[in-house]
Enzyme design. Sequence first.
Site, short mmCIF file in Angstrom:
data_model
loop_
_atom_site.label_atom_id
_atom_site.label_comp_id
_atom_site.label_asym_id
_atom_site.label_seq_id
_atom_site.Cartn_x
_atom_site.Cartn_y
_atom_site.Cartn_z
N ALA A 377 18.26 -19.73 -24.69
CA ALA A 377 16.92 -19.74 -25.31
C ALA A 377 16.78 -18.56 -26.28
O ALA A 377 16.27 -18.71 -27.40
CB ALA A 377 15.86 -19.66 -24.22
N ASP A 497 8.31 12.21 21.10
CA ASP A 497 7.50 10.98 20.98
C ASP A 497 8.21 9.88 21.79
O ASP A 497 9.43 9.95 22.01
CB ASP A 497 7.39 10.63 19.49
CG ASP A 497 6.91 9.23 19.27
OD1 ASP A 497 5.87 8.87 19.83
OD2 ASP A 497 7.59 8.47 18.55
#
Length: 724
Positions: A377, A497
Amino acid sequence: MSRTIIVSNRLPTKILRTENTLTFQPSEGGLATGLGSIYRQDGNVWVGWPGLFVESEEEEQHVRQELEADSMAPVFLTEAEIHDFYEGFSNSTLWPTFHYFTQFATYEQSHWEAYVAVNEKFCQAVLEMAGPDDTIWVHDYQLLLLPEMLRRARPDCTIGFFLHIPFPSHELIRVLPWRNELLQGMLGADLIGFHTYGYMRHFLSAVSQLLGLNSQNGQLQTPTRTVLVDAFPMGIDYDRYAQAAASEAALAHEAEYREALRTTRVILSIDRLDYTKGIAQRLRAFEVLLQRYPEWAERVSLIMVVVPSRDQVAQYASLKEEIDEIVGRINAQYRTIYWTPIHYFYRSFPLEELAALYRIAEVALVTPMRDGMNLVAKEFIASKADQRGVLILSERAGAARELSDALIINPTDTGQLAEAMHDALVMPEEEQMQRMAAMQALVQQYNVFSWTKLFMDRLSYAKIKQLTLATETLDTSTTTQLVTEYQAAERRLLLLDYDGTLAGFNTNPQRARPDEEMLLLLQRLAENPRNRVVVISGRDRTTLQNWLGHLPIDFIAEHGVWLRRAGEEWTLFQTLRNDWKTEIRPILELYVSRTAGSFIEDKEYSLVWHYRRADAELSAMRARELVSHLTFLASNTDLQVMEGNKVIEIKNAGINKGTAASRWVAEYEPDFIVAIGDDRTDEDTFGAMPPEAYTIKVGSAPRSLARFHVRGTTDVRQLLRKLL
Ligand SMILES: O=P(O)(O)OC[C@H]1O[C@H](O[C@H]2O[C@H](CO)[C@@H](O)[C@H](O)[C@H]2O)[C@H](O)[C@@H](O)[C@@H]1O
Ligand SMILES: O=c1ccn([C@@H]2O[C@H](COP(=O)(O)OP(=O)(O)O)[C@@H](O)[C@H]2O)c(=O)[nH]1
């Protein structure tokens, strides 16, 4: 000197064997033609397959030398590899899947194994030539595993990856049995590029849904690194095509064609043989044009170039037969002595002849069902010096995102396509020129050179970004230093944690129970009288008590609301109220009903909305909405809204892991601190620690307050084991 090593399956030169001679000629296909103009610059080199099965060592040596002289390094593949890797996994599994043709896709384990092996072969070839400063630019779906393979061998090297074909919806990707390996393979790159924003969006969604990795503004967090993802619509070498179209040779060919065609007007189509290109549908639309508008008979011909491609793959071979049949039927029905409706060529053309075809065509038909970009194109546009000519372009080609002045059509709608051909043939010249001028300006400016520069600049930026965002990795030497300081210390504080640090995530939080090894590790660490071990978690105190309460450790629960020293009772950090829950709970319930898979956790002094089990995109959107809703309600109250890992928590203000952890630091006066966590809420702990503390973020660490990071829970375990 640093250079770029381009890596793709196909080299821009292919070698053909005719009897005993080898002919070197340009490869077809957009990747090779597009990048063909840039790889020779600045000592760059292109690694890839030359399309030839070598028959002897001398021949291999000869080919290698010839290609090296033209900045290429061949990777030789055997017939079996081409069968299983190229025709098999690349073009019978990935190509149909990525182009939404899953009905053609096969899923063969042996093809996958060949794909892994050939990617490894490419990896070895690149490693043999890449210096530490070289940039490696990997291209396309045949080499999706290569970035990760290279990363494993050279953790610090610079790797870009560009996908030339569409990246489809996550719904198609999830069909692939090897989907996670393929995505992980791509994530070895520092920058991942696509032709359009749509493809990029699909990729980020797949990575989020399948690997659980989050991104923001195209910045993707993997457990180890930040990876940038972006859209770079590829351009062409505009001047090359413009000059070819203006060349003596092209003019001479055009004159020849014009003489043969006399006054017949020309519609042009040029593609590789591929079911993605919509060739059969285009032929049917041309037939509809002749039926609906008989006045075009003897006045318009379709010149159709189909370049042979992948004809060993069954779908391609049968497509060839289908095209032969349709062309035969239309020509047989409409042909006259003076006119051939379709001039069909099943071969490739040299550049000047292609240029002459672009020149002579009044209309170009680029109507793929799906196409990553489509460079034909853009080449048509660059060839139109007089700005006359109309481009008919499928809305499903990547190029349609840029070339909005083309006549944009839906390629399955043959009626619409036939009308577009008619409209193009009767379009006033002035309109043609306006549209063409706009597209030329765009294609000229965003050419393959600016595309390369943009990609490379962005790749350098990705590297800089990683350096500025990353905390230091806790490597062997910093680990040794940590252990040495730990051993010398008398009063050590370990703040650990739970979820994402001591234990991995589970979609059901109640299933993330501690395993035997973790219990033993915590027990042994806490038994040492010089240690104070604190599990600092967002979890409710009952769960922590049930799971870990028998150990001689301290607890900070519900992000600092509840505290418990080993062997003592639970106490509140400060007096709290929870009458606000009656107002807030219905709001969270509303979000649960609107977000399937999410749920509420009711803790003593907080409410939490969990969305780990919900659809990633929907819940991320709802989470934003909920945060702003809750923040509005919490303003002028003593409540706070906290965002964690797939959770949103609302609780009393002024209490967080950091304020609670500070109490331990003040009371215990440690001479060594290690604080480890993975979550937003652990940042409060990191921020509250003195600068000499070993603060360690688990997972990738953009903007973390931690000094170091480790990859995951396995690394945390290893570190704790070292402390024993
Ligand atoms: O190498 P082959 O199997 O012979 O196939 C040729 C190439 O086809 C594909 O091209 C893609 O790249 C173009 C440039 O970005 C783009 O315009 C087009 O839409 C794509 O289909 C394939 O991606 C290449 O790897 C092949 O070499
Ligand atoms: O006889 C031909 C016909 C086409 N092409 C080139 O093949 C490429 C096709 O690229 P495109 O992006 O349109 O599609 P792909 O084949 O890569 O899917 C274009 O550069 C064409 O100029 C070629 O080299 N010889």
